[in-house]
Design an enzyme around this catalytic site. Structure first.
Site, mmCIF file in Angstrom:
data_model
loop_
_atom_site.group_PDB
_atom_site.id
_atom_site.type_symbol
_atom_site.label_atom_id
_atom_site.label_comp_id
_atom_site.label_asym_id
_atom_site.label_seq_id
_atom_site.Cartn_x
_atom_site.Cartn_y
_atom_site.Cartn_z
ATOM 1 N N ASP A 124 0.995 -1.358 -0.053
ATOM 2 C CA ASP A 124 0.026 0.006 -0.104
ATOM 3 C C ASP A 124 0.922 1.350 -0.179
ATOM 4 O O ASP A 124 2.040 1.172 0.638
ATOM 5 C CB ASP A 124 -0.886 -0.042 1.166
ATOM 6 C CG ASP A 124 -1.980 -0.988 1.207
ATOM 7 O OD1 ASP A 124 -2.540 -1.253 0.080
ATOM 8 O OD2 ASP A 124 -2.494 -1.469 2.274
ATOM 9 N N ASP A 140 -7.268 -1.347 -4.727
ATOM 10 C CA ASP A 140 -8.161 -0.877 -3.818
ATOM 11 C C ASP A 140 -9.135 0.087 -4.662
ATOM 12 O O ASP A 140 -10.057 0.011 -4.386
ATOM 13 C CB ASP A 140 -7.791 -0.445 -2.601
ATOM 14 C CG ASP A 140 -6.848 -1.507 -1.837
ATOM 15 O OD1 ASP A 140 -7.192 -2.745 -1.727
ATOM 16 O OD2 ASP A 140 -6.041 -0.761 -0.859
#
Length: 158
Positions: A124, A140
């Site tokens: 991330d 995402d």
């Protein structure tokens, strides 16, 4: 002489899935090559206090939900991916919003699923600090866009 054209059913689905997957994999590769995974995380302010690039890993689902669930999440992402591929091949011709929605879901599921199978965690790096939101990635975003497109399609049928 007749010319036969091979037309792929739900071709927009495949293009969107490929674009989402490629965008996710390329951005994650750039992050891993550019940043060190440190504690505290290495971060670069793009707009100080608003948006930073922050390299972290996540063993959970989108936005750190179900942290430490990488074992079952890797299999879930594989099952979802195989289901979406099967649906696109064997199912009906989908409308445009459905193709974009399911394509985004497939690209996102594959992007994060590849991370989970290779390393047991997801990379991330998108860090919006002004809303105190968990750090996330392109997969995402694709998954959330896919959900919005499918909701739009359900609320606005052809």
């Amino acid at each position: 002489m007749s010319s036969r054209h091979f037309k792929i059913k739900n071709s927009l689905f495949w293009w969107v899935a490929g674009l989402a997957l490629a965008s996710d994999r390329l951005t994650k590769a750039w992050i891993v090559a550019t940043y060190a995974l440190t504690v505290p995380p290495q971060t670069t302010p793009i707009i100080p206090g608003v948006f930073h690039i922050t390299y972290v890993t996540n063993t959970g689902a989108a936005f750190s939900l179900f942290a430490n669930g990488s074992i079952w999440l890797r299999w879930l992402s594989l099952i979802v991916s195989l289901g979406l591929i099967t649906w696109a091949i064997l199912g009906p011709r989908l409308d445009r919003w459905q193709q974009v929605g399911y394509g985004c879901l497939l690209g996102g599921a594959l992007g994060n699923g590849i991370d989970r199978f290779l390393t047991g965690e997801v990379v991330d790096f998108l860090d919006f600090r002004w809303i105190q939101f968990p750090v996330f990635n392109v997969a995402d975003i694709a998954i959330n866009i896919g959900i919005v497109c499918l909701l739009w399609s359900a609320w606005h049928p052809r």
